[in-house]
Design a protein around this motif. Structure first.
Motif, PDB file in Angstrom:
ATOM      1  N   GLY A  25       0.823  -1.217   0.000  1.00 15.52           N
ATOM      2  CA  GLY A  25       0.000   0.000   0.000  1.00 15.52           C
ATOM      3  C   GLY A  25       0.855   1.263   0.000  1.00 15.52           C
ATOM      4  O   GLY A  25       1.857   1.359   0.709  1.00 15.52           O
ATOM      5  N   LEU A  26       0.439   2.247  -0.790  1.00 12.12           N
ATOM      6  CA  LEU A  26       1.151   3.521  -0.885  1.00 12.12           C
ATOM      7  C   LEU A  26       0.679   4.452   0.221  1.00 12.12           C
ATOM      8  O   LEU A  26      -0.507   4.745   0.343  1.00 12.12           O
ATOM      9  CB  LEU A  26       0.893   4.160  -2.255  1.00 12.12           C
ATOM     10  N   ARG A  27       1.604   4.926   1.059  1.00 11.55           N
ATOM     11  CA  ARG A  27       1.280   5.863   2.136  1.00 11.55           C
ATOM     12  C   ARG A  27       1.372   7.305   1.657  1.00 11.55           C
ATOM     13  O   ARG A  27       0.510   8.115   1.933  1.00 11.55           O
ATOM     14  CB  ARG A  27       2.210   5.640   3.326  1.00 11.55           C
ATOM     15  N   TRP A  28       2.443   7.657   0.951  1.00  6.25           N
ATOM     16  CA  TRP A  28       2.567   8.981   0.353  1.00  6.25           C
ATOM     17  C   TRP A  28       3.601   8.926  -0.765  1.00  6.25           C
ATOM     18  O   TRP A  28       4.397   7.984  -0.852  1.00  6.25           O
ATOM     19  CB  TRP A  28       2.942  10.049   1.381  1.00  6.25           C
ATOM     20  N   GLN A  29       3.567   9.929  -1.620  1.00  6.02           N
ATOM     21  CA  GLN A  29       4.488   9.986  -2.751  1.00  6.02           C
ATOM     22  C   GLN A  29       4.835  11.436  -3.054  1.00  6.02           C
ATOM     23  O   GLN A  29       3.983  12.315  -2.959  1.00  6.02           O
ATOM     24  CB  GLN A  29       3.889   9.314  -3.985  1.00  6.02           C
ATOM     25  N   VAL A  30       6.105  11.685  -3.396  1.00  2.00           N
ATOM     26  CA  VAL A  30       6.586  13.028  -3.711  1.00  2.00           C
ATOM     27  C   VAL A  30       7.239  12.993  -5.085  1.00  2.00           C
ATOM     28  O   VAL A  30       8.049  12.103  -5.374  1.00  2.00           O
ATOM     29  CB  VAL A  30       7.599  13.512  -2.656  1.00  2.00           C
ATOM     30  N   ASP A  31       6.879  13.953  -5.930  1.00  4.40           N
ATOM     31  CA  ASP A  31       7.502  14.072  -7.242  1.00  4.40           C
ATOM     32  C   ASP A  31       8.896  14.688  -7.100  1.00  4.40           C
ATOM     33  O   ASP A  31       9.075  15.664  -6.364  1.00  4.40           O
ATOM     34  CB  ASP A  31       6.639  14.930  -8.163  1.00  4.40           C
ATOM     35  N   ALA A  32       9.893  14.121  -7.787  1.00  3.32           N
ATOM     36  CA  ALA A  32      11.265  14.610  -7.665  1.00  3.32           C
ATOM     37  C   ALA A  32      11.391  16.054  -8.120  1.00  3.32           C
ATOM     38  O   ALA A  32      12.250  16.794  -7.631  1.00  3.32           O
ATOM     39  CB  ALA A  32      12.216  13.720  -8.474  1.00  3.32           C
ATOM     40  N   GLY A  33      10.541  16.489  -9.039  1.00  2.00           N
ATOM     41  CA  GLY A  33      10.602  17.861  -9.514  1.00  2.00           C
ATOM     42  C   GLY A  33      10.217  18.877  -8.458  1.00  2.00           C
ATOM     43  O   GLY A  33      10.528  20.069  -8.603  1.00  2.00           O
TER      44      GLY A  33
END
Length: 366
Positions: free
Chosen positions: A259-267
């Motif tokens: 399950g995905l908890r959070w995600q950040v775009d590298a940009g």
């Protein structure tokens, strides 16, 4: 000055006496050359704070014999240069007694700026041709950070960085739950027994005026311990056990199982911070607390991981304990060849994977 560049972004950052960063120039692929007011005023650039790609001719690198510095600049279109009386303006200069090192450094940042702008790169250098840029030295993986292990994984033929929680973290949570449960059961049993049966309660030596309140206080302690158990269960269920940094997807993802908890775009990330709380006295530096944080473009921070366990053996093999112990406190640029702990090395790996972002080391003394 600090130059931060990747395949699709180039930035020039100024550092003050406390190493606080100020963004002077930012260029993104296919976008205008953007700058702050002070940078533009010193170079008589348009007051709008940007120069469109169509008004930029070439990225030019040259060596000034008079000033003994490397100068990196750009040429402008005739329309803009008419108001400035010159087609060329300086973006950055590097003054260094080691001329070969400066040459390699300016080559790297000049080529990166030209690539992002999509413009020709023209170099006029003395002597032989410029040397090939040297690769960034990185500590070999895996790295043991205590509760986390940094390694690599391969997904669909692409290699990714992966922080995986060590099993000792989950075992420590289970031990705390067992200990809190035992204490809660003991307090509840004694308190309930005192209320049901006529037990002799102490009438002296307590801070409570009425000893008859002691059973209720015990029940309150048992309830508090149950809440602490619930907090530990929440950590086990909700906190990520895997952190994935993908150069191909240009993202940082926190997972719990699948399950995905959070995600950040590298940009959206502008730099990586490695923070450590270090014991100042003693023969070897002892790390009491460590963190890796991502600094976002808007100035906010996203915490990547935390290490709360005291580490007396934090130094990597081959590091000079005396040099590391005498490193001053405060925020400073962390060069890849200056890392001394696994946490610092992990921060450099993350920064390189996200596009060679700058790495800051925040050192505090206990």
């Amino acid at each position: 000055m600090l130059v931060d560049y990747s395949e699709d972004r180039w930035r020039l950052i100024q550092l003050d006496a406390t190493a606080a960063p100020t963004l002077l120039v930012e260029v993104k692929a296919g976008r205008s050359f953007r700058y702050d007011d002070d940078f533009g005023n010193r170079r008589a650039l348009p007051p709008l704070g940007e120069v469109a790609p169509r008004d930029i001719g070439e990225v030019v690198l040259g060596w000034s014999e008079e000033e003994a510095v490397w100068q990196l600049g750009m040429t402008l279109s005739p329309d803009l240069s008419f108001s400035r009386s010159s087609r060329w303006f300086e973006v950055l200069r590097i003054d260094d007694s080691d001329q070969s090192r400066s040459q390699r450094t300016v080559q790297q940042i000049g080529l990166a700026l030209a690539d992002v702008l999509g413009k020709p790169f023209v170099a006029s250098v003395p002597g032989d041709a410029m040397a090939e840029p040297e690769p960034i030295p990185l500590i070999d993986l895996p790295l043991d950070l205590g509760d986390w292990i940094l390694g690599t994984r391969t997904v669909a033929g692409q290699s990714e960085l992966q922080f995986a929680r060590d099993r000792r973290w989950i075992r420590a949570r289970y031990r705390q739950i067992a200990w809190y449960g035992l204490l809660a059961a003991f307090y509840a049993w004694v308190s309930i027994a005192s209320l049901i049966h006529e037990l002799a309660l102490p009438n002296a030596g307590t801070l409570i005026p009425d000893p008859s309140l002691l059973p209720y206080l015990g029940l309150g302690v048992a309830l508090l311990l149950l809440l602490m158990i619930a907090l530990q269960v929440k950590k086990i269920v909700q906190e990520p056990d895997t952190l994935v940094i993908s150069a191909d997807k240009r993202s940082v993802s926190a997972l719990r199982g699948e399950g995905l908890r959070w995600q950040v775009d590298a940009g959206a990330v502008q730099s990586v911070y490695a923070s450590e709380l270090v014991k100042k006295r003693g023969r070897r530096p002892v790390v009491f607390h460590g963190e890796i944080n991502l600094q976002m473009i808007d100035g906010s921070f996203r915490r990547l991981l935390v290490e709360d366990d005291k580490r007396a053996d934090a130094l990597l093999p081959g590091c000079d304990a005396v040099v590391e112990k005498n490193r001053p406190s405060g925020v400073s640029v962390l060069e890849p060849d200056a890392v001394a702990t696994a946490l610092q090395a992990a921060a450099v790996h993350v920064a390189v994977c996200l596009g060679d972002l700058p790495v800051w080391y925040d050192r505090r003394f206990k």
